[in-house]
Design a protein around this motif. Sequence first.
Motif, PDB file in Angstrom:
ATOM      1  N   SER A  22       0.803  -1.228   0.000  1.00 24.47           N
ATOM      2  CA  SER A  22       0.000   0.000   0.000  1.00 24.47           C
ATOM      3  C   SER A  22       0.833   1.274   0.000  1.00 24.47           C
ATOM      4  O   SER A  22       0.275   2.370  -0.067  1.00 24.47           O
ATOM      5  N   GLU A  23       2.150   1.165   0.092  1.00 27.07           N
ATOM      6  CA  GLU A  23       2.995   2.362   0.162  1.00 27.07           C
ATOM      7  C   GLU A  23       2.752   3.360  -0.967  1.00 27.07           C
ATOM      8  O   GLU A  23       2.775   4.565  -0.725  1.00 27.07           O
ATOM      9  N   PRO A  24       2.494   2.920  -2.204  1.00 30.61           N
ATOM     10  CA  PRO A  24       2.250   3.904  -3.275  1.00 30.61           C
ATOM     11  C   PRO A  24       1.046   4.818  -3.007  1.00 30.61           C
ATOM     12  O   PRO A  24       0.993   5.922  -3.556  1.00 30.61           O
ATOM     13  N   THR A  25       0.122   4.400  -2.168  1.00 32.15           N
ATOM     14  CA  THR A  25      -1.029   5.256  -1.874  1.00 32.15           C
ATOM     15  C   THR A  25      -0.622   6.497  -1.085  1.00 32.15           C
ATOM     16  O   THR A  25      -1.403   7.439  -0.976  1.00 32.15           O
ATOM     17  N   LEU A  26       0.589   6.493  -0.551  1.00 34.74           N
ATOM     18  CA  LEU A  26       1.058   7.650   0.207  1.00 34.74           C
ATOM     19  C   LEU A  26       1.551   8.776  -0.697  1.00 34.74           C
ATOM     20  O   LEU A  26       1.716   9.906  -0.244  1.00 34.74           O
ATOM     21  N   GLU A  27       1.761   8.486  -1.966  1.00 38.04           N
ATOM     22  CA  GLU A  27       2.310   9.489  -2.875  1.00 38.04           C
ATOM     23  C   GLU A  27       1.433  10.730  -2.970  1.00 38.04           C
ATOM     24  O   GLU A  27       1.941  11.854  -2.975  1.00 38.04           O
ATOM     25  N   SER A  28       0.127  10.564  -3.036  1.00 37.11           N
ATOM     26  CA  SER A  28      -0.785  11.697  -3.110  1.00 37.11           C
ATOM     27  C   SER A  28      -0.668  12.566  -1.857  1.00 37.11           C
ATOM     28  O   SER A  28      -0.614  13.792  -1.946  1.00 37.11           O
ATOM     29  N   GLU A  30       1.914  12.755   0.188  1.00 37.99           N
ATOM     30  CA  GLU A  30       3.228  13.396   0.183  1.00 37.99           C
ATOM     31  C   GLU A  30       3.251  14.590  -0.773  1.00 37.99           C
ATOM     32  O   GLU A  30       3.817  15.639  -0.457  1.00 37.99           O
ATOM     33  N   ALA A  31       2.625  14.433  -1.934  1.00 36.17           N
ATOM     34  CA  ALA A  31       2.574  15.528  -2.908  1.00 36.17           C
ATOM     35  C   ALA A  31       1.756  16.693  -2.361  1.00 36.17           C
ATOM     36  O   ALA A  31       2.104  17.859  -2.562  1.00 36.17           O
ATOM     37  N   VAL A  42      -5.788  15.822  -3.064  1.00 33.99           N
ATOM     38  CA  VAL A  42      -5.053  14.927  -2.172  1.00 33.99           C
ATOM     39  C   VAL A  42      -5.982  13.827  -1.659  1.00 33.99           C
ATOM     40  O   VAL A  42      -7.077  14.089  -1.189  1.00 33.99           O
ATOM     41  N   PRO A  45      -4.605   8.631   2.965  1.00 33.39           N
ATOM     42  CA  PRO A  45      -4.295   7.192   3.017  1.00 33.39           C
ATOM     43  C   PRO A  45      -4.974   6.508   4.209  1.00 33.39           C
ATOM     44  O   PRO A  45      -4.323   5.981   5.103  1.00 33.39           O
ATOM     45  N   TYR A  48      -4.132   2.805   4.792  1.00 36.83           N
ATOM     46  CA  TYR A  48      -2.749   2.647   5.243  1.00 36.83           C
ATOM     47  C   TYR A  48      -2.639   2.971   6.725  1.00 36.83           C
ATOM     48  O   TYR A  48      -2.024   2.232   7.496  1.00 36.83           O
TER      49      TYR A  48
END
Length: 72
Positions: A22-28, A30-31, A42, A45, A48
């Motif tokens: 699930s780590e890629p769901t944190l990209e939004s 973080e951005a 945004v 997560p 997560y």
Amino acid sequence: MNKTNQESWEEIVRTAHLLRVSEPTLESMEAGAAGVLPPEKVELPVHYVSDAMILTELILSLEARGPKISGP
């Protein structure tokens, strides 16, 4: 529900793998924190964070039971 240490450990490992996937769901998020995305774009997560809370509780409950490690 009372779980054995083995059952708790298996759930800990399963949840840790789920968090890794699930780590890629944190990209939004973080951005958004970096100001790259506007707040309305945004995605929080939620899954997560809830899985991380579950993992924390499992680890702490296992720790509270004490070090009962059995060997083969």
